[in-house]
Motif scaffolding. Structure first.
Motif, short mmCIF file in Angstrom:
data_model
loop_
_atom_site.label_atom_id
_atom_site.label_comp_id
_atom_site.label_asym_id
_atom_site.label_seq_id
_atom_site.Cartn_x
_atom_site.Cartn_y
_atom_site.Cartn_z
N ALA A 149 -5.26 21.19 37.91
CA ALA A 149 -4.09 21.69 38.65
C ALA A 149 -2.85 21.79 37.78
O ALA A 149 -2.02 22.67 37.99
CB ALA A 149 -3.83 20.78 39.85
N GLU A 150 -2.70 20.92 36.80
CA GLU A 150 -1.50 20.97 35.95
C GLU A 150 -1.47 22.21 35.09
O GLU A 150 -0.43 22.85 34.95
CB GLU A 150 -1.39 19.70 35.09
N TRP A 151 -2.60 22.57 34.47
CA TRP A 151 -2.63 23.81 33.69
C TRP A 151 -2.31 24.98 34.60
O TRP A 151 -1.51 25.85 34.24
CB TRP A 151 -3.99 24.03 33.01
N ALA A 152 -2.91 25.00 35.78
CA ALA A 152 -2.69 26.09 36.73
C ALA A 152 -1.22 26.19 37.13
O ALA A 152 -0.64 27.28 37.19
CB ALA A 152 -3.58 25.91 37.95
N ALA A 153 -0.59 25.05 37.42
CA ALA A 153 0.81 25.05 37.83
C ALA A 153 1.72 25.52 36.69
O ALA A 153 2.63 26.33 36.90
CB ALA A 153 1.23 23.67 38.31
N ASP A 154 1.49 25.03 35.50
CA ASP A 154 2.30 25.44 34.35
C ASP A 154 2.16 26.93 34.07
O ASP A 154 3.15 27.63 33.82
CB ASP A 154 1.92 24.64 33.10
N PHE A 155 0.92 27.41 34.12
CA PHE A 155 0.67 28.84 33.86
C PHE A 155 1.33 29.69 34.94
O PHE A 155 2.01 30.68 34.64
CB PHE A 155 -0.84 29.10 33.81
N ARG A 208 3.88 28.91 36.89
CA ARG A 208 5.34 28.81 36.74
C ARG A 208 5.84 29.77 35.66
O ARG A 208 6.84 30.46 35.83
CB ARG A 208 5.76 27.37 36.41
N THR A 209 5.14 29.85 34.53
CA THR A 209 5.52 30.76 33.46
C THR A 209 5.49 32.21 33.94
O THR A 209 6.40 32.99 33.66
CB THR A 209 4.58 30.58 32.24
N LEU A 210 4.46 32.56 34.68
CA LEU A 210 4.35 33.95 35.17
C LEU A 210 5.45 34.28 36.16
O LEU A 210 6.00 35.39 36.14
CB LEU A 210 2.97 34.17 35.81
N VAL A 211 5.81 33.33 37.02
CA VAL A 211 6.89 33.57 37.99
C VAL A 211 8.24 33.64 37.26
O VAL A 211 9.05 34.53 37.53
CB VAL A 211 6.88 32.50 39.10
N LEU A 251 6.29 38.19 35.97
CA LEU A 251 4.97 38.83 35.97
C LEU A 251 4.24 38.59 37.29
O LEU A 251 3.31 39.32 37.63
CB LEU A 251 4.13 38.33 34.80
N ALA A 252 4.65 37.57 38.04
CA ALA A 252 4.09 37.30 39.36
C ALA A 252 5.22 36.88 40.29
O ALA A 252 6.18 36.23 39.86
CB ALA A 252 3.03 36.20 39.29
N ALA A 253 5.09 37.26 41.55
CA ALA A 253 6.08 36.84 42.55
C ALA A 253 5.83 35.40 42.98
O ALA A 253 6.76 34.65 43.23
CB ALA A 253 6.03 37.77 43.77
N CYS A 254 4.55 35.02 43.04
CA CYS A 254 4.18 33.68 43.45
C CYS A 254 2.74 33.42 43.05
O CYS A 254 2.01 34.34 42.69
CB CYS A 254 4.35 33.49 44.96
N GLY A 255 2.38 32.16 43.14
CA GLY A 255 1.00 31.77 42.90
C GLY A 255 0.64 30.65 43.84
O GLY A 255 1.38 29.69 43.99
N HIS A 256 -0.47 30.81 44.53
CA HIS A 256 -0.95 29.78 45.46
C HIS A 256 -2.12 29.06 44.82
O HIS A 256 -3.07 29.69 44.37
CB HIS A 256 -1.39 30.43 46.78
N GLN A 257 -2.06 27.75 44.79
CA GLN A 257 -3.12 26.94 44.21
C GLN A 257 -3.93 26.26 45.30
O GLN A 257 -3.37 25.76 46.27
CB GLN A 257 -2.52 25.84 43.33
N ILE A 306 -6.18 29.84 41.49
CA ILE A 306 -4.84 30.40 41.59
C ILE A 306 -4.96 31.80 42.18
O ILE A 306 -5.78 32.60 41.72
CB ILE A 306 -4.17 30.54 40.21
N ALA A 307 -4.15 32.09 43.18
CA ALA A 307 -4.04 33.45 43.73
C ALA A 307 -2.62 33.92 43.45
O ALA A 307 -1.66 33.42 44.02
CB ALA A 307 -4.33 33.46 45.22
N LEU A 308 -2.49 34.87 42.53
CA LEU A 308 -1.19 35.40 42.14
C LEU A 308 -0.92 36.70 42.89
O LEU A 308 -1.80 37.55 43.00
CB LEU A 308 -1.17 35.71 40.64
#
Length: 110
Positions: A15-21, A23-26, A30-36, A57-59
């Motif tokens: 989950a940490e890699w997913a959250a960091d990635f 956050r960078t996209l938002v 590059l992304a409006a949001c991401g749902h984990q 992750i759903a971006l």
């Protein structure tokens, strides 16, 4: 509007890699949001069946950003072959679709 927006699905080992990635996209628009979501993945790799906990992750983004998100995924993802799926959003509320586009329009494009 719907032809412009999509959902990109990426799975990650934690989950940490997913959250960091995400956050960078938002932050870079590059992304409006991401749902984990925590998931359990059962798959075949290197001739064996594996059963592991992962994060999905759903971006929500514009289709024009998919290639750049794929490039960044391949550059930083801990897996040799990460799951990366682009799904068109066939229908969305007009306000939500507009929000996705507004959040992912980079300032240099305005």
């Amino acid at each position: 509007m719907t032809a412009e927006v999509c959902e990109i699905v990426i799975t990650a080992p934690d989950a940490e890699w997913a959250a960091d990635f995400t956050r960078t996209l938002v932050e870079t628009r590059l992304a409006a949001c991401g749902h984990q979501t925590p998931i359990r993945s059962i798959y075949r790799w290197d001739g064996a069946v594996h059963d592991n906990a992962e994060t999905r992750i759903a971006l929500h983004t514009q289709l024009i950003h998919a290639d750049e998100i794929l490039r960044l995924t391949n550059q930083s993802h801990p897996y040799k072959v990460p799951c990366f799926l682009v799904q068109p959003i066939l229908s969305a509320s007009p306000d939500y679709g507009t929000w996705i586009i507004d959040c992912t329009t980079r300032p240099e494009a305005i």
